[in-house]
Design a protein around this motif. Structure first.
Motif, PDB file in Angstrom:
ATOM      1  N   GLN A  29       0.886  -1.275  -0.019  1.00 58.01           N
ATOM      2  CA  GLN A  29      -0.085   0.133   0.066  1.00 58.01           C
ATOM      3  C   GLN A  29       0.891   1.368   0.094  1.00 58.01           C
ATOM      4  OE1 GLN A  29      -1.996   0.875   3.836  1.00 58.01           O
ATOM      5  NE2 GLN A  29      -0.594  -0.529   4.810  1.00 58.01           N
ATOM      6  N   ASN A 129     -12.519   5.406   9.570  1.00 55.51           N
ATOM      7  CA  ASN A 129     -13.212   4.412   9.386  1.00 55.51           C
ATOM      8  C   ASN A 129     -14.689   4.647   9.548  1.00 55.51           C
ATOM      9  OD1 ASN A 129     -13.006   4.587  12.055  1.00 55.51           O
ATOM     10  ND2 ASN A 129     -12.181   2.717  12.680  1.00 55.51           N
ATOM     11  N   SER A 158      -8.576  -0.747  10.520  1.00 57.93           N
ATOM     12  CA  SER A 158      -8.243   0.759  10.608  1.00 57.93           C
ATOM     13  C   SER A 158      -6.909   1.045  10.878  1.00 57.93           C
ATOM     14  CB  SER A 158      -9.171   1.147  11.750  1.00 57.93           C
ATOM     15  OG  SER A 158     -10.332   0.855  11.571  1.00 57.93           O
ATOM     16  N   PHE A 161      -4.292  -0.325   7.457  1.00 54.53           N
ATOM     17  CA  PHE A 161      -4.320   0.791   6.184  1.00 54.53           C
ATOM     18  C   PHE A 161      -4.009   2.156   6.417  1.00 54.53           C
ATOM     19  CE2 PHE A 161      -7.295  -2.479   4.701  1.00 54.53           C
ATOM     20  CZ  PHE A 161      -6.708  -2.365   3.514  1.00 54.53           C
ATOM     21  N   CYS A 163      -4.242   4.699   4.768  1.00 53.67           N
ATOM     22  CA  CYS A 163      -5.127   5.634   4.305  1.00 53.67           C
ATOM     23  C   CYS A 163      -6.053   5.993   5.227  1.00 53.67           C
ATOM     24  CB  CYS A 163      -5.616   5.376   2.772  1.00 53.67           C
ATOM     25  SG  CYS A 163      -6.602   3.886   2.853  1.00 53.67           S
ATOM     26  N   ILE A 164      -6.182   5.334   6.298  1.00 55.30           N
ATOM     27  CA  ILE A 164      -7.198   5.690   7.693  1.00 55.30           C
ATOM     28  C   ILE A 164      -6.347   6.274   8.502  1.00 55.30           C
ATOM     29  CG2 ILE A 164      -8.924   4.594   9.324  1.00 55.30           C
ATOM     30  CD1 ILE A 164      -9.711   4.290   6.513  1.00 55.30           C
ATOM     31  N   ALA A 384     -14.435   4.266   5.055  1.00 55.25           N
ATOM     32  CA  ALA A 384     -14.157   3.083   4.669  1.00 55.25           C
ATOM     33  C   ALA A 384     -15.119   2.004   5.570  1.00 55.25           C
ATOM     34  CB  ALA A 384     -12.593   2.507   4.850  1.00 55.25           C
ATOM     35  N   ASP A 401     -13.254   0.256  -0.450  1.00 51.74           N
ATOM     36  CA  ASP A 401     -13.424   1.820  -0.183  1.00 51.74           C
ATOM     37  C   ASP A 401     -11.704   2.375   0.087  1.00 51.74           C
ATOM     38  OD1 ASP A 401     -16.011   1.762  -0.186  1.00 51.74           O
ATOM     39  OD2 ASP A 401     -16.170   1.858   2.111  1.00 51.74           O
ATOM     40  N   CYS A 402     -10.860   1.552   0.722  1.00 49.98           N
ATOM     41  CA  CYS A 402      -9.450   1.834   0.875  1.00 49.98           C
ATOM     42  C   CYS A 402      -8.676   2.125  -0.565  1.00 49.98           C
ATOM     43  CB  CYS A 402      -8.594   0.980   2.086  1.00 49.98           C
ATOM     44  SG  CYS A 402      -9.231   1.446   3.496  1.00 49.98           S
ATOM     45  N   LEU A 405      -9.750   5.542  -1.722  1.00 49.76           N
ATOM     46  CA  LEU A 405      -8.812   6.498  -0.781  1.00 49.76           C
ATOM     47  C   LEU A 405      -7.560   6.520  -1.132  1.00 49.76           C
ATOM     48  CD1 LEU A 405     -10.310   5.702   2.839  1.00 49.76           C
ATOM     49  CD2 LEU A 405     -11.374   7.395   1.056  1.00 49.76           C
ATOM     50  N   GLN A 406      -6.930   5.457  -1.497  1.00 48.35           N
ATOM     51  CA  GLN A 406      -5.621   5.727  -1.953  1.00 48.35           C
ATOM     52  C   GLN A 406      -5.644   6.271  -3.524  1.00 48.35           C
ATOM     53  OE1 GLN A 406      -2.553   2.281  -0.087  1.00 48.35           O
ATOM     54  NE2 GLN A 406      -3.327   1.845  -1.975  1.00 48.35           N
TER      55      GLN A 406
END
Length: 519
Positions: A29, A129, A158, A161, A163-164, A384, A401-402, A405-406
């Motif tokens: 990621q 999240n 959470s 990731f 991106c959270i 997410a 969803d992540c 977001l990325q």
């Protein structure tokens, strides 16, 4: 998803099968970063429209009034010179704007791991999240009530990731833990399984005070150090239309007086709890939000606050909430204009109405997320994992969803729109010439590993390659990633003495009964 694929998922699913696949699992990621939105916001209404909505909100506050079911709030408003009749408060524009000007335009929140510090405002955009669904759903077990084990799994996602950036409320309600002590168990897990910014529900004095104390202990802070700068946050909702209840205002005042941020988010559904027109619904939302912000700034001048938008429409055939609609997008964009007018950080959400992680869930969530981008949102709740209008949290949807977001984070990066001579690449054009290709040229070779976004759940192969490899559909790919994260999860480090202090606090508060309930 056809019957054969469903059967294959069930045969290959389950904890044991996925644990075998998770051997040596690595989540490839993007690194941790605080995204900054470089784009000009979308502004559906002109300056005169902003003024019209502002004046409408001020008229609501001064002539119609807001009900506060909180005696302390009523006393503070009387002290401030507002007109209080029973539980209805009317406040003039001059007072509201004076209070709003006290609020900082941005603030930082520092959790127990300072490397996870976030900035709210100043062009930053952080993602949270899913929060508060009573149910969970995954492709193996289907829909079921939330429980403590599933709650812990969502905390692992959470944390895993990058991106959270922050943790909102409980990503699924663990209904198998009694509400009197639920906050103690949940915050202990949140503070030990993650090292990101945590949230407290404003649901009674005991819950807010307990969570503030647990965050202080987790950070190894003195009381003065905790109070000196933001370490956590809360989000409160009005009871639309035109009402703020006792526990949320009580918790917000306690947080604000200790310098901890409060996000005020009215929940206004056009056609049900707000006027059917978007401008009317936004005006009502702004009035409800500013009423609480004015109270907090009077009680604790300069305390960090933000204004939230949760304005959408209902399905007029059934009365059910609808999210990710064109109306939701416009309401979010317009509220962004008002937030900038007031100089307040903005919170929005990544929401949908879909019941499973299917195409509908993605286009509705995508609409919500891009409305957040277009509105200049600084904090995106439920970014997410959200399904069924907030009644379901799904780990597959969380992973999907992540991915989005990325992609948004990559979209923000200057590399996607830079125009230096190296980016214009005239020399590369000269090197390749007419009829050639760019795969092997020096310009490509120096950049190919970082030139484009690298997906985590998308499959970019052609149909034949995808089919030959098992024709795995997106939810199953997401399920495998989810199981890989959970089955290989390692909690972030925490000082054993701090862990023990948290355990002692939880045990003591449980022995005292936790938060009072009537059951």
């Amino acid at each position: 998803m056809g019957e054969d694929n469903t059967a294959r998922r069930r045969r290959g699913g389950g904890r044991d099968g996925n644990a075998r696949r998770a051997s040596g699992f690595h989540l490839d990621q993007m690194p941790w970063r605080l995204p900054r939105n470089p784009d000009r916001p979308t502004e559906p209404v002109g300056p005169e429209g902003v003024q019209a909505i502002h004046k409408g909100a001020m008229h609501i506050l001064s002539e119609i009034g807001i009900v506060f079911l909180n005696d302390e709030a009523l006393a503070l408003f009387r002290q401030a010179g507002c007109r209080v009749e029973g539980e209805t408060v009317r406040m003039d524009e001059d007072f509201v704007m004076e209070m709003v000007r006290r609020a900082p335009p941005s603030f930082t929140i520092t959790p127990r791991n300072p490397e996870r510090q976030v900035t709210i405002g100043d062009g930053h955009m952080v993602f949270l999240n899913v929060s508060s669904p009573p149910n969970s759903w995954d492709i193996v077990r289907g829909k079921r009530p939330g429980d403590f084990a599933t709650y812990r799994e969502f905390l692992m996602l959470s944390q895993a990731f990058n991106c959270i950036h922050m943790l909102g409320g409980y990503p699924v309600e663990p209904v198998n833990i009694h509400p009197s002590v639920r906050h103690l168990d949940c915050l202990y897990e949140k503070l030990t399984l993650t090292d990101k910014v945590a949230h407290a529900y404003s649901l009674g004095r005991e819950r807010v005070e307990d969570v503030m104390e647990m965050v202080r202990i987790a950070g190894g802070l003195t009381h003065a150090e905790f109070d000196a700068c933001p370490r956590m946050f809360t989000n409160i909702n009005s009871v639309s239309p035109l009402k703020h209840d006792f526990p949320m205002i009580d918790g917000a005042l306690r947080m604000a007086r200790r310098g901890q941020p409060v996000i005020v988010t009215p929940f206004t559904l056009a056609g049900a709890m707000a006027p059917v027109t978007m401008a009317g619904a936004v005006a009502l939302s702004i009035a409800e939000g500013l009423a609480a912000i004015a109270l907090l700034q009077y009680a604790a001048p300069g305390c960090p606050v933000g204004i939230g938008t949760f304005t959408s429409n209902v399905d007029m055939r059934s009365g059910a909430p609808a999210f990710g609609t064109p109306e939701y997008m416009r309401a979010t964009q317009i509220t962004g204009q008002l937030a900038r007018f007031y100089g307040l950080p903005l919170r929005s959400s990544g929401v949908c109405t879909a019941n499973i992680p299917d195409g509908q869930s993605i286009w509705e969530t995508s609409n919500s997320l891009w409305a957040a981008v277009q509105s200049g949102s600084n904090m995106v709740y439920h970014a997410a994992g959200w399904l069924e209008g907030g009644l379901i949290a799904s780990p597959e949807k969380f992973v999907m969803d992540c991915e989005m977001l990325q992609m948004i984070q990559r979209y923000f990066e200057p590399a996607t729109f830079a125009t230096t001579p190296e980016d214009i690449a005239v020399e590369a054009v000269r090197e390749v010439g007419a009829g050639g290709h760019y795969f092997g040229c020096a310009h490509t070779q120096a950049r190919y590993t970082t030139a484009f976004y690298n997906p985590i759940a998308s499959d970019w192969r052609n149909f034949e390659a995808w089919a030959q490899d098992g024709a795995i559909e997106t939810p199953e790919r997401a399920h495998r990633i989810y199981r890989g994260i959970v089955d290989s999860f390692e909690a972030p480090p925490i000082d054993p003495a701090i862990r023990e202090a948290l355990q002692d606090f939880v045990a003591r508060r449980k022995s005292e009964g936790g938060a009072p309930t009537d059951f």
